[in-house]
Write a protein that holds these residues in place. Structure first.
Motif, PDB file in Angstrom:
ATOM      1  N   LYS A 149      -1.435   3.197  -3.921  1.00 43.14           N
ATOM      2  CA  LYS A 149      -1.063   2.019  -4.727  1.00 43.14           C
ATOM      3  C   LYS A 149      -2.370   1.310  -5.051  1.00 43.14           C
ATOM      4  O   LYS A 149      -3.205   1.134  -4.163  1.00 43.14           O
ATOM      5  CB  LYS A 149      -0.193   1.058  -3.925  1.00 43.14           C
ATOM      6  CG  LYS A 149       1.241   1.443  -3.813  1.00 43.14           C
ATOM      7  CD  LYS A 149       2.051   0.940  -4.995  1.00 43.14           C
ATOM      8  CE  LYS A 149       3.485   1.396  -4.920  1.00 43.14           C
ATOM      9  NZ  LYS A 149       3.655   2.838  -5.145  1.00 43.14           N
ATOM     10  N   CYS A 158      -4.217  -1.394  -4.878  1.00 43.13           N
ATOM     11  CA  CYS A 158      -3.900  -2.579  -4.086  1.00 43.13           C
ATOM     12  C   CYS A 158      -5.009  -3.626  -4.118  1.00 43.13           C
ATOM     13  O   CYS A 158      -4.949  -4.591  -3.386  1.00 43.13           O
ATOM     14  CB  CYS A 158      -3.589  -2.155  -2.662  1.00 43.13           C
ATOM     15  SG  CYS A 158      -4.925  -1.219  -1.910  1.00 43.13           S
ATOM     16  N   HIS A 167      -9.680  -0.658  -3.355  1.00 44.98           N
ATOM     17  CA  HIS A 167      -8.559   0.254  -3.036  1.00 44.98           C
ATOM     18  C   HIS A 167      -9.051   1.672  -2.741  1.00 44.98           C
ATOM     19  O   HIS A 167      -8.546   2.349  -1.845  1.00 44.98           O
ATOM     20  CB  HIS A 167      -7.576   0.206  -4.208  1.00 44.98           C
ATOM     21  CG  HIS A 167      -6.818   1.445  -4.488  1.00 44.98           C
ATOM     22  ND1 HIS A 167      -5.733   1.831  -3.735  1.00 44.98           N
ATOM     23  CD2 HIS A 167      -6.981   2.393  -5.429  1.00 44.98           C
ATOM     24  CE1 HIS A 167      -5.269   2.962  -4.205  1.00 44.98           C
ATOM     25  NE2 HIS A 167      -5.997   3.327  -5.227  1.00 44.98           N
ATOM     26  N   HIS A 201       0.870  -1.176   0.000  1.00 49.83           N
ATOM     27  CA  HIS A 201       0.000   0.000   0.000  1.00 49.83           C
ATOM     28  C   HIS A 201       0.903   1.221   0.000  1.00 49.83           C
ATOM     29  O   HIS A 201       2.125   1.089   0.006  1.00 49.83           O
ATOM     30  CB  HIS A 201      -0.906  -0.001   1.233  1.00 49.83           C
ATOM     31  CG  HIS A 201      -1.775  -1.219   1.351  1.00 49.83           C
ATOM     32  ND1 HIS A 201      -2.986  -1.315   0.715  1.00 49.83           N
ATOM     33  CD2 HIS A 201      -1.584  -2.393   1.999  1.00 49.83           C
ATOM     34  CE1 HIS A 201      -3.520  -2.502   0.991  1.00 49.83           C
ATOM     35  NE2 HIS A 201      -2.682  -3.173   1.755  1.00 49.83           N
ATOM     36  N   MET A 251      -9.663   3.097   0.814  1.00 45.94           N
ATOM     37  CA  MET A 251      -8.594   3.329   1.791  1.00 45.94           C
ATOM     38  C   MET A 251      -8.360   4.812   2.030  1.00 45.94           C
ATOM     39  O   MET A 251      -7.382   5.382   1.590  1.00 45.94           O
ATOM     40  CB  MET A 251      -7.312   2.622   1.351  1.00 45.94           C
ATOM     41  CG  MET A 251      -7.428   1.125   1.446  1.00 45.94           C
ATOM     42  SD  MET A 251      -5.893   0.259   1.198  1.00 45.94           S
ATOM     43  CE  MET A 251      -4.963   0.632   2.656  1.00 45.94           C
ATOM     44  N   CYS A 280      -4.613   5.796   0.029  1.00 44.85           N
ATOM     45  CA  CYS A 280      -3.660   4.764  -0.392  1.00 44.85           C
ATOM     46  C   CYS A 280      -3.330   5.079  -1.844  1.00 44.85           C
ATOM     47  O   CYS A 280      -4.213   5.278  -2.655  1.00 44.85           O
ATOM     48  CB  CYS A 280      -4.262   3.374  -0.292  1.00 44.85           C
ATOM     49  SG  CYS A 280      -3.181   2.118  -0.988  1.00 44.85           S
TER      50      CYS A 280
HETATM   51 CU   LIG Z   1      -4.001   0.148  -0.450  1.00 45.33          CU
END
Ligand SMILES: [Cu+2]
Length: 396
Positions: A334, A336, A340, A285, A343, A332
């Motif tokens: 990235k 992920c 996602h 992350h 986040m 976040c």
């Molecule tokens: Cu993430």
């Protein structure tokens, strides 16, 4: 396969027909009253958008091709009548000049419209240094961009083919080779060294002593926060100790873990040096807080950290942005997994007094359930640790 063959190929034509049909179908569907539910309408709008632009591109390409053919026929007719045909070199030269002017205006428009949307005001002590670096890089690359575009299209226009001039064939020139190798190398070296020193300054911007230590742990798909208690120390983590009640795997053999607190919001006292200890439990992350010019990856098995000093409180930022609902956010950065986008954590910068009041209300990480699981955590028998790691192994 030659271009002519490609154009004549039945497969290409069928593909083209399918595209046109799809586009027309979607455009017609758009005109019909939207009876479907919102989700379906959103999806249809997306495809209508794609098909519409593909169709638009094909129509534009056909128009250009037809115009080219008409001009070619006109050119041949002129020549057959013994007149001078179209001067294609001039046409291309003028097209290059138009492209230069329109393109430069497009770049200017993009800079004035999108430029203001780039980064919000820096709300951390090191933010100014990062912004200076971005500004310097943008100015340097902008100069290179403008000069190269003018040279490229300007030369094509000024020195366009003509009966009075003969093209000069230049196979190799060492001086030119040296200039365009050395100049970019020097500029890039300056940028890299500048970036290196800025990064070093950011990394050493605060003292280790007196830092407020906060653990930020990423997992699919949320951030977990852990604050130190009265002792100011965070207990160590050990992923082998992870259980449903001890979801961060805090090691309670270390007594500094006992008073640790868990929190839902990342509350930070203003002008206080903060050290974020960054962990990940599953995939990579990335902790991203654009207002604080902060981004650091959260890598499983490799704890990282980032130190910074928030300088503007949320309340001040609400006034500055004239937005009563303003909140700093931790994202976040990235991609992920599927959720996602979930986040996000609210970050609130407050005064020292407000922070003390808030922290005094936070729940201890050592919950009643966890106390039961750890048999009051005082002296954890070896068998317990083994059972916990076995459970983790089974889960995996
Ligand atoms: Cu993430």
């Amino acid at each position: 396969m030659g271009f002519k063959h490609l154009i004549n190929s039945k497969k290409t034509l069928s593909l083209l027909a399918a595209f046109v049909l799809l586009g027309t179908n979607q455009l017609m569907a758009q005109a019909a009253p939207a009876a479907a539910d919102t989700a379906a309408a959103d999806k249809s709008a997306m495809w209508t958008g794609v098909a519409y632009y593909v169709l638009l591109f094909l129509v534009a390409s056909f128009c250009v091709a037809i115009l080219g053919k008409i001009l070619r026929v006109f050119d041949l007719t002129q020549k057959m009548q013994g007149k001078k045909g179209i001067n294609w070199s001039s046409v291309m030269g003028v097209c290059c000049a138009i492209f230069l002017v329109v393109g430069m205006y497009g770049a200017y428009w993009s800079l004035t419209v999108q430029g203001s949307m780039s980064l919000p005001e820096a709300a951390s002590a090191h933010g100014g240094a990062i912004d200076n670096m971005f500004t310097t890089t943008t100015i340097l690359t902008l100069i290179v961009f403008v000069v190269t575009q003018i040279l490229l299209f300007g030369f094509a226009f000024v020195y366009r083919g003509s009966d009075k001039r003969k093209a000069y064939f230049l196979p190799h020139n060492n001086t030119i080779e040296k200039i365009w190798t050395i100049v970019p190398a020097v500029v890039l070296t300056i940028l890299v060294v500048f970036g290196f020193f800025t990064w070093q300054k950011v990394e050493n911007s605060t003292e280790q002593k007196g830092d407020l230590n906060i653990d930020v742990t990423g997992h699919q798909f949320a951030w977990e926060l852990r604050y130190p208690g009265a002792d100011g120390k965070l207990g160590p983590l050990n992923f082998r100790l992870t259980t449903p009640a001890n979801k961060l795997g805090v090691d309670f053999k270390d007594r500094s873990s006992f008073d640790d607190l868990s929190a839902d919001t990342l509350v930070l006292p203003v002008h206080q040096s903060v050290r974020l200890n960054i962990h990940a439990q599953d995939v990579i992350h990335s902790v991203y807080m654009p207002h604080f010019r902060l981004q650091q990856n959260a890598v499983p098995g490799l704890p990282t950290f980032f130190k910074f000093v928030p300088t503007i409180t949320t309340a001040e930022m609400k006034r500055k942005t004239d937005n009563p609902n303003f909140e700093y956010l931790l994202y976040c950065n990235k991609i992920c997994g599927g959720a996602h986008y979930n986040m996000q954590k609210v970050v609130r910068v407050v005064s020292q007094a407000e922070y003390q009041e808030w922290i005094s209300k936070q729940k201890p990480y050592l919950s009643d359930q966890l106390k039961k699981e750890l048999h009051l955590a005082d002296a954890r028998p070896a068998g317990q640790v083994k059972a916990a790691s076995n459970r983790l192994a089974l889960n995996n």
